[in-house]
Design an enzyme around this catalytic site. Structure first.
Site, mmCIF file in Angstrom:
data_model
loop_
_atom_site.group_PDB
_atom_site.id
_atom_site.type_symbol
_atom_site.label_atom_id
_atom_site.label_comp_id
_atom_site.label_asym_id
_atom_site.label_seq_id
_atom_site.Cartn_x
_atom_site.Cartn_y
_atom_site.Cartn_z
ATOM 1 N N GLU A 257 55.589 10.841 11.737
ATOM 2 C CA GLU A 257 56.694 11.603 12.313
ATOM 3 C C GLU A 257 56.449 11.563 13.814
ATOM 4 O OE1 GLU A 257 58.355 14.488 13.897
ATOM 5 O OE2 GLU A 257 57.411 15.892 12.497
ATOM 6 N N CYS A 296 59.743 18.128 18.390
ATOM 7 C CA CYS A 296 60.124 16.775 17.983
ATOM 8 C C CYS A 296 61.599 16.714 17.625
ATOM 9 C CB CYS A 296 59.265 16.324 16.811
ATOM 10 S SG CYS A 296 59.169 17.528 15.493
HETATM 11 P P1 NDP Z 1 49.159 12.067 20.370
HETATM 12 O O1 NDP Z 1 49.801 11.016 19.568
HETATM 13 O O2 NDP Z 1 48.277 11.658 21.482
HETATM 14 O O3 NDP Z 1 48.324 13.046 19.446
HETATM 15 C C1 NDP Z 1 48.773 13.483 18.192
HETATM 16 C C2 NDP Z 1 47.579 13.706 17.292
HETATM 17 O O4 NDP Z 1 46.915 12.477 17.069
HETATM 18 C C3 NDP Z 1 46.542 14.626 17.884
HETATM 19 O O5 NDP Z 1 45.985 15.393 16.846
HETATM 20 C C4 NDP Z 1 45.530 13.663 18.445
HETATM 21 O O6 NDP Z 1 44.266 14.228 18.578
HETATM 22 C C5 NDP Z 1 45.547 12.605 17.400
HETATM 23 N N1 NDP Z 1 45.049 11.311 17.823
HETATM 24 C C6 NDP Z 1 45.116 10.747 19.043
HETATM 25 N N2 NDP Z 1 44.575 9.509 19.018
HETATM 26 C C7 NDP Z 1 44.147 9.304 17.753
HETATM 27 C C8 NDP Z 1 43.491 8.225 17.089
HETATM 28 N N3 NDP Z 1 43.188 7.113 17.734
HETATM 29 N N4 NDP Z 1 43.172 8.358 15.792
HETATM 30 C C9 NDP Z 1 43.494 9.477 15.124
HETATM 31 N N5 NDP Z 1 44.107 10.525 15.697
HETATM 32 C C10 NDP Z 1 44.437 10.441 17.002
HETATM 33 O O7 NDP Z 1 50.297 12.964 20.872
HETATM 34 P P2 NDP Z 1 50.168 14.234 21.833
HETATM 35 O O8 NDP Z 1 49.979 15.391 20.973
HETATM 36 O O9 NDP Z 1 49.207 14.038 22.932
HETATM 37 O O10 NDP Z 1 51.565 14.173 22.466
HETATM 38 C C11 NDP Z 1 51.931 13.059 23.257
HETATM 39 C C12 NDP Z 1 53.398 12.784 23.111
HETATM 40 O O11 NDP Z 1 53.741 12.617 21.741
HETATM 41 C C13 NDP Z 1 54.275 13.893 23.574
HETATM 42 O O12 NDP Z 1 54.431 13.895 24.947
HETATM 43 C C14 NDP Z 1 55.530 13.566 22.836
HETATM 44 O O13 NDP Z 1 56.220 12.556 23.480
HETATM 45 C C15 NDP Z 1 55.036 13.076 21.507
HETATM 46 N N6 NDP Z 1 54.996 14.125 20.513
HETATM 47 C C16 NDP Z 1 55.818 14.054 19.456
HETATM 48 C C17 NDP Z 1 55.796 15.045 18.518
HETATM 49 C C18 NDP Z 1 56.617 14.998 17.327
HETATM 50 O O14 NDP Z 1 56.610 15.960 16.565
HETATM 51 N N7 NDP Z 1 57.313 13.972 17.019
HETATM 52 C C19 NDP Z 1 54.973 16.210 18.627
HETATM 53 C C20 NDP Z 1 54.097 16.176 19.739
HETATM 54 C C21 NDP Z 1 54.124 15.161 20.612
HETATM 55 P P3 NDP Z 1 43.749 14.752 20.015
HETATM 56 O O15 NDP Z 1 44.680 15.822 20.437
HETATM 57 O O16 NDP Z 1 42.392 15.250 19.724
HETATM 58 O O17 NDP Z 1 43.814 13.546 20.904
#
Ligand code: NDP
Length: 682
Positions: A257, A296
């Protein structure tokens, strides 16, 4: 230095050996907690889930799992003040916290209730009806869902630290999968507190919920066939996960998602003085400001008829100017900061990109004024509205994950649909219109591109849950850019986690496997009427075969007169003769069913307490005066109700004529006392 968050791993709280990374209060910049997963044995977590949590969970029926979810929801409800107090540090106003905390708990309640009402008190779910595979009826097929012996890894975004966890945990738990929750680091302190409350309560069986606080490093390496990853976050991270060898070749199921460029369309029929105009503007403002637009599902693209672009912008400006931005501890504040300074930088970059093809028509990209709060230390950002130039590409590509939206003017419904589709798939679209023709053509055009579509007008506005709220009973997820995943949607969200298998065999084997009597399986006639048996004594397959009864013309006349159902096929011989299906007077279908009840009912007070419905009633062969009908009633399914002195019994009913042809088939649903005489139950 603030406290280091701990992971709940393999039955104990684990604390990393290093100091970890600081996590800062979104509004004040003060350190809230630190986070690290260094030294965490992720492989042991996966083993614990697989060997301890999974078997404990799968030993429970769906109803037992649902009861635990309900108990958990109640427990969290009682402790929610603690969650509220910490939530403010994520930048959430109390309205935002309600969405996160109450929304998450509400999702658990909803799944608890769905689990009891729509899933059996068993560990297997039947999917669809029985398929007869041979002429003789001795070889049949049935689709079933069973629990996978795997682990559900859940990687969540920073924006909903409570809801994000619970909306994934609830369905996975019901499906029999133990969860390993990995919250986004930025707001993981609130998820950690929630997990502490859950673990302390002792409600969930050990191993069914573990918490990975800190980097997820190595988690996917430990997963294999039957395991799944449910991810919410950026398209970039989703891409990394999609390319993981265990996803590509190892049988790990990945649900995504991701960011999505949702839109709201103002219907071409709406005029500025219609209530729909205000509803549209209000909806956009709500989505821009709840969670400071970090949702989102938020509206990023505002699609309006060309002539109304100016009035819409003016109305948005008017409302947005009244939204006080600042520290959410201030009760005057309606919109808090973004989650972190890093996130604000990202949104500012996105705004710069949008300005390449659009101009700011409301708000100050350089800052804007705050009700309170330090703009250097807090991640504050005031709302911004841009007007995209015709042909602009950026609004369809760039996601500003904050209080920012672009107005795009359209000329005609086809043009609006073309613009909506340029988002390449999103979670939700809304359409504000009063015109049913517009509603049909726009919704049919939008549906293939969106997981959910809201049609808003003055009639549903009062009760509408709004554009941005995913609901536990409706699917959440969307195609293409939105990730292609699907979560929630009531029982659908549970079944996604389970394996569907087509089982072929004889009716007796299928009855034994599914626990539900299958047409063609053995029937047991013991000489005791099954209506004299309590739930404890009844067995699947117990049967009563009635004596025949001849249906007379007087019966049909009497029924017609008595009920007032004087439809010509029952009362007018000449007209009935011309009916191509009947060729003469036939008995009412409901007369047949009523007579059948008279044939199978055992009248004296007994364990059968009530008849609460009939399922799947079909009239197969017309009954004419002089036909003799009988009924065979067989116990199909027995479902004890938790916490009640009775349970549900589903009976297979077949009414046949003197030639052995089925004239009606249906399931009779009754409530039957667990023990009888009733006083023994007390
Ligand atoms: P990320 O994709 O960076 O992080 C989402 C989750 O993935 C976090 O729990 C993060 O952990 C984890 N993660 C990051 N890298 C890895 C990896 N290599 N392997 C496994 N897990 C990983 O998104 P952000 O939360 O930083 O948000 C960034 C952007 O994403 C926002 O600016 C927005 O554009 C979008 N977003 C979209 C959402 C939606 O619901 N569709 C919700 C939130 C954000 P950790 O935090 O420890 O890095």
């Amino acid at each position: 230095m603030s406290a280091l968050l701990e992971s709940y791993a393999a039955g104990r709280w684990f604390r990393a050996a290093d100091d970890g990374e600081p996590l800062l209060d979104a509004a004040t910049g003060e350190e809230v907690a630190r986070i690290s997963s260094r030294g965490l044995d992720v492989a042991a977590m996966v083993r614990h889930a697989r060997d301890t949590g999974g078997p404990a969970l799968r030993a429970l029926t769906f109803h037992e799992r649902a009861a635990l979810l309900k108990e958990l929801a109640k427990h969290l409800m009682e402790r929610k003040d603690e969650l509220y107090a910490l939530s403010v540090r994520t930048g959430a106003t109390s309205r935002d916290t309600m969405v996160d905390v109450d929304g998450g708990i509400g999702t658990l309640f909803s799944y608890a209730s769905k689990g009891v009402r729509e899933l059996p008190n068993d560990t297997i779910v039947l999917d669809g009806g029985l398929e007869r595979l041979g002429k003789g009826g001795t070889f049949v097929g049935q689709h079933v869902y069973t629990s996978r012996p795997g682990v559900a890894a859940q990687i969540n975004a920073f924006n909903f630290p409570v809801w994000g966890m619970l909306e994934k945990l609830g369905p996975a738990f019901l499906a029999g999968l133990p969860s390993i929750v990995k919250p986004a680091s930025q707001t993981a302190y609130l998820t950690e507190l929630t997990v502490r409350l859950i673990v302390e309560s002792g409600i969930l069986p050990e191993g069914t919920l573990q918490l990975l606080a800190g980097s997820a490093g190595g988690l996917l390496d430990e997963l294999t066939i039957h395991d799944s990853v449910a991810f919410t976050g950026s398209a970039h991270t989703a891409g990394i996960l999609r390319r993981h060898p265990n996803v590509l070749d190892g049988g790990v199921v990945l649900g995504v998602e991701a960011d999505s460029l949702n839109c709201s369309i103002l219907g071409p029929d709406v005029r500025p003085d219609d209530p729909e105009f205000d509803l549209f503007v209000k909806g956009v403002v709500t989505e821009m400001t709840v969670k400071a637009g970090q949702k989102c599902t938020a509206i990023r693209r505002v699609l309006v008829p060309e002539a109304l672009a100016g009035p819409v912008e003016a109305a948005l400006a008017d409302r947005l100017a009244r939204v006080g931005v600042g520290d959410p501890r201030n009760p005057e504040v309606r919109m808090g900061p973004l989650a972190s300074l890093g996130q604000r930088d990202e949104v500012r970059k996105a705004v710069e990109a949008l300005r390449a093809s659009g101009e700011v028509v409301f708000g100050d990209p350089a800052g804007g004024s705050l009700l309170d709060g330090d703009p250097q230390r807090g991640a504050f950002m005031t709302p911004l509205v841009l007007r995209a130039r015709p042909g602009a590409t950026e609004p369809h590509d760039v996601e500003p994950f904050g209080p920012v939206a672009s107005v795009l003017a359209y000329d005609g419904i086809e043009a609006a649909l073309a613009l909506a589709a340029r988002g390449r798939g999103s979670l939700v679209a809304s359409l504000v219109t009063r015109d049913p023709q517009v509603a049909r053509s726009v919704v049919l055009g939008l549906a293939p591109w969106h997981g959910r579509v809201l049609v808003l007008d003055r009639d549903d506005a009062k009760e509408s849950t709004g554009h941005g709220s995913p609901l536990p009973v409706l699917v959440h997820g969307g195609p293409g850019r939105a990730g292609g995943g699907e979560e929630l949607g009531g029982v659908r969200g549970v079944l996604h986690h389970m394996q569907r298998t087509a089982v072929q065999g004889s009716p007796d084997q299928l009855t034994a496997i599914t626990g539900r009597w299958t047409t063609g399986a053995a029937r047991a006639e013991s000489g005791v009427h099954p209506f004299r048996k309590s739930l404890a004594e009844l067995r699947v397959g117990d049967t009563i075969a009635s004596a025949p009864r001849t249906v007379s013309l007087a019966d049909i006349d009497h029924f017609a007169e008595f009920t007032g159902d004087t439809f010509y096929a029952h009362t007018d011989p000449e007209a009935a003769a011309r009916n191509p299906l009947f060729g003469g007077i036939v008995a009412h279908g409901y007369l047949v069913v009523s007579l059948a009840a008279g044939l199978f009912v055992d009248p004296a007070p007994g364990p059968v307490l009530a008849n609460f419905g009939v399922d799947g009633l079909r009239f197969l062969t017309p009954v004419k005066a002089g036909d003799a009908i009988d009924v065979t009633l067989t116990v199909k399914q027995i479902t004890p109700r938790r916490g009640a002195d009775y349970g549900e019994v589903r009976w297979d009913a077949v009414v046949a004529n003197q030639d052995g042809q089925a004239v009606a088939t249906y399931d009779v649903l009754t409530l039957v006392a667990k023990t009888w005489p009733a006083q023994e139950a007390r």
